[in-house]
Enzyme design. Structure first.
Site, PDB file in Angstrom:
ATOM      1  N   CYS A  73       8.280  10.494  -7.093  1.00 41.91           N
ATOM      2  CA  CYS A  73       7.030  10.942  -6.698  1.00 41.91           C
ATOM      3  C   CYS A  73       7.229  11.064  -5.293  1.00 41.91           C
ATOM      4  O   CYS A  73       6.620  10.503  -4.307  1.00 41.91           O
ATOM      5  CB  CYS A  73       5.906   9.875  -6.664  1.00 41.91           C
ATOM      6  SG  CYS A  73       6.492   8.023  -6.735  1.00 41.91           S
ATOM      7  N   GLY A  91       3.401   7.539 -17.181  1.00 44.32           N
ATOM      8  CA  GLY A  91       3.922   6.145 -17.688  1.00 44.32           C
ATOM      9  C   GLY A  91       2.708   5.205 -17.854  1.00 44.32           C
ATOM     10  O   GLY A  91       2.419   4.618 -18.835  1.00 44.32           O
ATOM     11  N   ARG A 139      -1.968 -13.632   5.064  1.00 40.40           N
ATOM     12  CA  ARG A 139      -2.351 -12.271   5.196  1.00 40.40           C
ATOM     13  C   ARG A 139      -3.768 -12.090   5.570  1.00 40.40           C
ATOM     14  O   ARG A 139      -4.542 -11.402   5.258  1.00 40.40           O
ATOM     15  CB  ARG A 139      -2.320 -11.758   3.649  1.00 40.40           C
ATOM     16  CG  ARG A 139      -0.993 -11.235   3.006  1.00 40.40           C
ATOM     17  CD  ARG A 139      -0.840 -10.731   1.896  1.00 40.40           C
ATOM     18  NE  ARG A 139      -1.450 -11.645   0.974  1.00 40.40           N
ATOM     19  CZ  ARG A 139      -1.871 -11.290  -0.307  1.00 40.40           C
ATOM     20  NH1 ARG A 139      -2.064 -10.061  -0.779  1.00 40.40           N
ATOM     21  NH2 ARG A 139      -2.469 -12.113  -1.159  1.00 40.40           N
ATOM     22  N   GLU A 140      -4.158 -12.863   6.725  1.00 44.07           N
ATOM     23  CA  GLU A 140      -5.417 -12.773   7.379  1.00 44.07           C
ATOM     24  C   GLU A 140      -5.810 -11.656   7.648  1.00 44.07           C
ATOM     25  O   GLU A 140      -6.988 -11.450   7.405  1.00 44.07           O
ATOM     26  CB  GLU A 140      -5.561 -13.951   8.505  1.00 44.07           C
ATOM     27  CG  GLU A 140      -5.439 -15.425   7.983  1.00 44.07           C
ATOM     28  CD  GLU A 140      -3.880 -15.745   7.999  1.00 44.07           C
ATOM     29  OE1 GLU A 140      -2.978 -14.984   7.885  1.00 44.07           O
ATOM     30  OE2 GLU A 140      -3.398 -17.138   8.058  1.00 44.07           O
ATOM     31  N   LEU A 141      -4.864 -10.890   8.407  1.00 40.06           N
ATOM     32  CA  LEU A 141      -5.290  -9.434   9.179  1.00 40.06           C
ATOM     33  C   LEU A 141      -5.743  -8.552   7.611  1.00 40.06           C
ATOM     34  O   LEU A 141      -6.743  -7.819   7.820  1.00 40.06           O
ATOM     35  CB  LEU A 141      -4.122  -8.982   9.768  1.00 40.06           C
ATOM     36  CG  LEU A 141      -4.336  -7.476  10.403  1.00 40.06           C
ATOM     37  CD1 LEU A 141      -5.506  -7.512  11.281  1.00 40.06           C
ATOM     38  CD2 LEU A 141      -3.120  -6.721  10.893  1.00 40.06           C
ATOM     39  N   LYS A 142      -5.018  -8.634   6.678  1.00 43.76           N
ATOM     40  CA  LYS A 142      -5.447  -7.856   5.585  1.00 43.76           C
ATOM     41  C   LYS A 142      -6.928  -7.918   5.176  1.00 43.76           C
ATOM     42  O   LYS A 142      -7.546  -7.134   4.928  1.00 43.76           O
ATOM     43  CB  LYS A 142      -4.580  -8.250   4.484  1.00 43.76           C
ATOM     44  CG  LYS A 142      -4.840  -7.510   3.213  1.00 43.76           C
ATOM     45  CD  LYS A 142      -4.155  -8.143   1.832  1.00 43.76           C
ATOM     46  CE  LYS A 142      -4.646  -7.426   0.582  1.00 43.76           C
ATOM     47  NZ  LYS A 142      -4.383  -6.016   0.453  1.00 43.76           N
ATOM     48  N   GLU A 164       6.243  15.075  -8.146  1.00 49.05           N
ATOM     49  CA  GLU A 164       5.002  15.476  -7.588  1.00 49.05           C
ATOM     50  C   GLU A 164       5.115  16.502  -7.034  1.00 49.05           C
ATOM     51  O   GLU A 164       6.064  16.891  -6.034  1.00 49.05           O
ATOM     52  CB  GLU A 164       4.994  14.310  -6.546  1.00 49.05           C
ATOM     53  CG  GLU A 164       3.693  14.486  -5.589  1.00 49.05           C
ATOM     54  CD  GLU A 164       3.589  13.349  -4.381  1.00 49.05           C
ATOM     55  OE1 GLU A 164       3.592  12.258  -4.886  1.00 49.05           O
ATOM     56  OE2 GLU A 164       3.257  13.966  -3.374  1.00 49.05           O
ATOM     57  N   GLU A 218      14.161   7.146  -0.114  1.00 44.31           N
ATOM     58  CA  GLU A 218      14.146   6.099   1.102  1.00 44.31           C
ATOM     59  C   GLU A 218      15.253   5.259   1.197  1.00 44.31           C
ATOM     60  O   GLU A 218      15.366   4.827   2.486  1.00 44.31           O
ATOM     61  CB  GLU A 218      12.768   5.550   0.836  1.00 44.31           C
ATOM     62  CG  GLU A 218      12.899   4.423  -0.153  1.00 44.31           C
ATOM     63  CD  GLU A 218      11.699   3.752  -0.605  1.00 44.31           C
ATOM     64  OE1 GLU A 218      10.783   4.471  -0.996  1.00 44.31           O
ATOM     65  OE2 GLU A 218      11.534   2.564  -0.566  1.00 44.31           O
ATOM     66  N   HIS A 227      -3.575  11.047  -7.126  1.00 43.97           N
ATOM     67  CA  HIS A 227      -4.354  10.331  -5.979  1.00 43.97           C
ATOM     68  C   HIS A 227      -5.717  10.549  -5.702  1.00 43.97           C
ATOM     69  O   HIS A 227      -6.336   9.692  -5.085  1.00 43.97           O
ATOM     70  CB  HIS A 227      -3.249  10.336  -4.799  1.00 43.97           C
ATOM     71  CG  HIS A 227      -1.852  10.108  -5.201  1.00 43.97           C
ATOM     72  ND1 HIS A 227      -0.991  11.088  -5.536  1.00 43.97           N
ATOM     73  CD2 HIS A 227      -1.164   8.990  -5.043  1.00 43.97           C
ATOM     74  CE1 HIS A 227       0.223  10.564  -5.498  1.00 43.97           C
ATOM     75  NE2 HIS A 227      -0.006   9.267  -5.440  1.00 43.97           N
TER      76      HIS A 227
HETATM   77  N1  GLN Z   1       6.205   4.829 -14.566  1.00 46.33           N
HETATM   78  C1  GLN Z   1       5.669   4.595 -13.386  1.00 46.33           C
HETATM   79  C2  GLN Z   1       4.018   4.573 -13.793  1.00 46.33           C
HETATM   80  O1  GLN Z   1       3.528   5.704 -14.243  1.00 46.33           O
HETATM   81  C3  GLN Z   1       6.105   5.275 -12.435  1.00 46.33           C
HETATM   82  C4  GLN Z   1       5.443   4.789 -11.043  1.00 46.33           C
HETATM   83  C5  GLN Z   1       5.950   5.659  -9.701  1.00 46.33           C
HETATM   84  O2  GLN Z   1       6.330   6.659  -9.767  1.00 46.33           O
HETATM   85  N2  GLN Z   1       5.945   5.027  -8.675  1.00 46.33           N
HETATM   86  O3  GLN Z   1       3.257   3.903 -12.852  1.00 46.33           O
HETATM   87 ZN    ZN Z   2       5.329   8.840  -9.077  1.00 44.00          ZN
END
Ligand code: GLN
Ligand code: ZN
Length: 762
Positions: free
Chosen positions: A650, A439, A15-18, A672, A612, A701
């Protein structure tokens, strides 16, 4: 016959680039040092490929951050907001400009909202979404700039003369962009004018082959896009440049008639992603095209059964001769770098694996066998891959029997939501608009330290347990003080929501260094699902029971759902994804049963990855969604009516999968929505959401503390779509990336907002 590569992992085996990126962003190294390190990285990536047997080296696949962003920079299509503060074009610091688009900030220049990031087709790699408008594409002041690319092209010559340039094609680039209030295709002519300049400059620089990536051909393009595709490639003049139309992640059988009339010089086909009848495609294509076959899976970690590939390819080689090129199915970006550094896996397990470098070597072996018409070596090589298929380690008959004995009732709760809701109301006695969290709580340095010491065996099991319990106790006390209604234990024992469960499941293995890039400097190390899956022992019970013993309020248990565990792992290739997911679902279901037996009243099964995992072709979505939702339902179905099942997702683009989300039949869904100002809820105008919903009322976030009014306002909006009897109040995701200081204030405001809202319109 030549071997080529569509792209190689940029990050480096260690992971050198990181690390260079992060040092540069922190100001620990200068720009010149950073650029020297990334040049060094490219050089060594080419060298690895060359030594492993790749004949034609890719140039242009490397990116400091992302290759779609590189295309934006090369085409001169960076949105104004990133450059408007620069006084003169000549003073633009192009590296910092690149990072500003990606991250909203860079060592120099203004701070501005970063461009959006989203998943690259159905992979876990994220690209920076181009923001296009006719104004931007037609702006004659911003020009294409190939300096960096052409420099790299000449750098690569130190390793080999045999090189090609890699570039995302105009249709895919446009398709992946966001265009507001204008028809995307209306921008195509101006975009093509830019591509024309690129083609001209590449011709002048005596580039022979251009690998032009058009993975959108795997989609079922509508007639407008098909026509646009055709017109685009009829319009572009390639000069002396040869074009290798490159497709991957799906078959393109359905677009062969479109492609075959266009002035390409060759095509790359992914023979792995879907069952494609390659021979019949080849027979439809012009007889002078190069046919590049992606015969090694570029997206997994398994050693290839080269002997079987040989059998399939040999007739094609006999037919095509020099016209045949060999390659991995897609860019090796999605595969870890080098197996040679893994030392903790046992010998047998290691013998089943091949990472990027080994995949290149596999191609070389295959080429040698084809050219010499002797596959002895391949048979020997393939014995490991074949041994995996029959190994005792991957087969667990009890698990297989359990899956094959499943019947319709195993996927359903006993009663319908309306009845369950009544029983749950009576059992839980929660206020209207209950408050909860998703959570995880802040993962402090202390918590990470405890886990790290335990992993290094510096503290024993007993000490570890006590330390984690201390964290859980603190989390419960904090939540009680804040006044939340449904509490969580805080997930202090988990570094990652998939890895935690993976480590406790039979049939899942972990590597030390099998990192793949997720976005920018972020890499993930996916678990390897290699065999039939079952639960060794209870996975969450002790932590949840402990948390519940500390409070009279209900503690919601946290599990990761089967589709998410699948989506974020490398998966065995000898069993369908559907079957693997059902096995995982049964293991989760066992945990659900244990939790319930132990008195747990609420269980959340997170499924952030359902979306996804969708196939590339829309015609296959329904089939996928059917088994994905069935797997979730299987994991939850053992819960009696009185046990409340939550799920969490999310993301906010929901509209096209709403029926599937409803089919999950969770009692409570938390999602979300705060960033989009509850825009997601518009989806419910067409089809009402029937169960309880917790639309996130603040964006976790950001470190900003949301005000009470802001959240009351969002709740008011939400109430237009969901009656208050079915509304929950929660943040929009887990809080593990936040600090306690802001988390406490934010949650206090959130509880206050719920209280105020309860009084307001009752
Ligand atoms: N229960 C997880 C947390 O709270 C849910 C994480 C997620 O939605 N990616 O971290
Ligand atoms: Zn989430």
């Amino acid at each position: 016959m030549q071997i080529h590569n569509l792209g190689f992992p940029r990050i480096g085996a260690k992971r050198e680039l990181k690390f260079s990126l992060e040092k540069y962003w922190r100001g620990d190294i200068s720009q010149a040092q950073f650029l020297a390190q990334s040049k060094e990285r490219r050089h060594s990536n080419w060298k690895i490929q060359h030594e492993a047997g790749v004949d034609i080296l890719p140039v242009g696949d490397f990116a400091h951050y992302d290759h779609v962003l590189n295309t934006t920079l090369l085409l001169g299509l960076v949105p104004d907001r990133f450059t408007s503060h620069e006084k003169s074009e000549h003073h633009v610091n192009s590296l910092d400009l690149e990072f500003r688009v990606a991250r909203g900030q860079a060592p120099t220049g203004c701070q501005c909202a970063a461009s959006d990031m989203t998943k690259w087709f159905n992979t876990n790699y994220h690209y920076i979404v181009p923001e296009l408008s006719s104004k931007l594409v037609n702006n004659i002041k911003t020009e294409v700039n190939l300096t960096a690319l052409l420099n790299q092209f000449s750098d690569a010559q130190q390793v080999s003369d045999n090189r090609k340039v890699v570039l995302i094609g105009p249709l895919t680039y446009l398709h992946l962009s966001v265009v507001e209030n204008e028809d995307k295709l209306a921008l195509l002519p101006a975009l093509l004018a830019r591509y024309q300049q690129v083609f001209n400059q590449l011709s002048v620089a005596e580039v022979e082959w251009l690998q032009i990536d058009e993975p959108i051909l795997g989609l079922e393009l509508d007639s407008r896009w098909q026509e646009a595709f055709k017109q685009a490639y009829l319009t572009l003049e390639k000069g002396v440049l040869k074009l290798l139309l490159t497709t991957y992640f799906a078959s393109i059988d359905h677009h062969v008639d479109l492609i075959k009339t266009l002035p390409f010089d060759g095509i790359h086909l992914d023979t792995i992603a879907e069952n494609t009848d390659v021979a019949s495609i080849i027979n439809k294509l012009p007889i002078d095209w190069i046919i590049s076959l992606g015969v090694i899976n570029g997206r997994n970690i398994w050693k290839t059964d080269l002997a079987s590939v040989f059998e399939k390819i040999q007739p094609l080689y006999n037919q095509l001769g020099q016209r045949l090129w060999l390659a991995p199915s897609c860019s090796l970006l999605h595969s870890p770098v080098d197996l040679a550094q893994e030392h903790l896996l046992d010998e047998e397990f290691t013998s089943w694996l091949a990472f990027a470098k080994q995949k290149c070597q596999e191609l070389k072996l295959l080429k040698q066998a084809l050219v010499s018409n002797d596959n002895d070596q391949l048979i020997c090589y393939s014995s490991d891959a074949r041994a995996r298929g029959i190994s005792k380690r991957i087969n667990d008959q009890a698990v297989q029997r359990r899956v094959s004995n499943l019947t319709a009732t195993d996927y359903q709760r006993d009663e319908k939501f309306e009845q369950r809701k009544q029983v749950q109301n009576a059992a839980l006695n929660l206020p209207i608009l209950p408050t909860t969290t998703i959570g995880s709580f802040p993962q402090t340095g202390d918590i990470r330290e405890v886990r790290a010491k335990w992993r290094r065996k510096e503290i024993n099991e007993q000490t570890y347990q006590t330390l984690i319990q201390t964290e859980i106790k603190a989390a419960i006390e904090r939540q009680e003080a804040i006044g939340l209604d449904v509490l969580v234990h805080g997930e202090a024992e988990r570094n990652d929501m998939v890895e935690y469960f993976g480590e406790l499941l039979e049939g899942v293995a972990f590597t030390q260094f099998a990192w793949v890039q997720s976005y920018g400097s972020r890499c993930v190390k996916p678990p390897i699902i290699f065999g039939d899956i079952s639960r060794k022992q209870a996975m969450t019970l002790e932590w949840i029971s402990y948390a519940q013993s500390l409070t009279s309020k209900p503690v919601k248990a946290m599990l990761t759902g089967p589709v998410t565990i699948l989506a974020w792992s490398f998966v065995r290739d000898d069993l369908s994804r559907e079957q693997v997911t059902k096995q995982i679902a049964l293991a989760i279901s066992d945990e659900v049963e244990d939790l319930i037996a132990n008195g747990t009243q609420i269980i959340q099964i997170d499924e952030p990855a359902i979306r996804e995992g969708m196939p590339i072709k829309q015609s296959q979505w329904q089939y996928y969604l059917d088994w994905a939702t069935a797997s979730f339902c299987l994991s939850a179905a053992k819960a009696p009516s009185k046990t409340q099942i939550h799920t969490h997702m999310c993301y906010s683009e929901f509209n096209d999968i709403l029926p599937a989300i409803i089919a999950l039949d969770a009692d409570v869904l938390t999602v979300e929505t705060s960033r989009s100002n509850m825009a997601l809820l518009n989806a419910f105008e067409q089809q009402a959401y029937p169960n309880d919903l917790g639309p996130g009322v603040y964006d976790i976030h950001s470190p900003n503390v949301p005000s009470v009014e802001w959240m009351v306002n969002l709740l008011e909006k939400a109430q237009r779509y969901i009656p208050r009897e079915r509304l929950w109040v929660n943040p929009d995701c887990g809080l593990k990336t936040r600090a306690w200081a802001e988390t406490k204030l934010a949650l206090e405001n959130m509880v206050q907002a719920a209280k105020q809202f309860r009084v307001n319109d009752s």
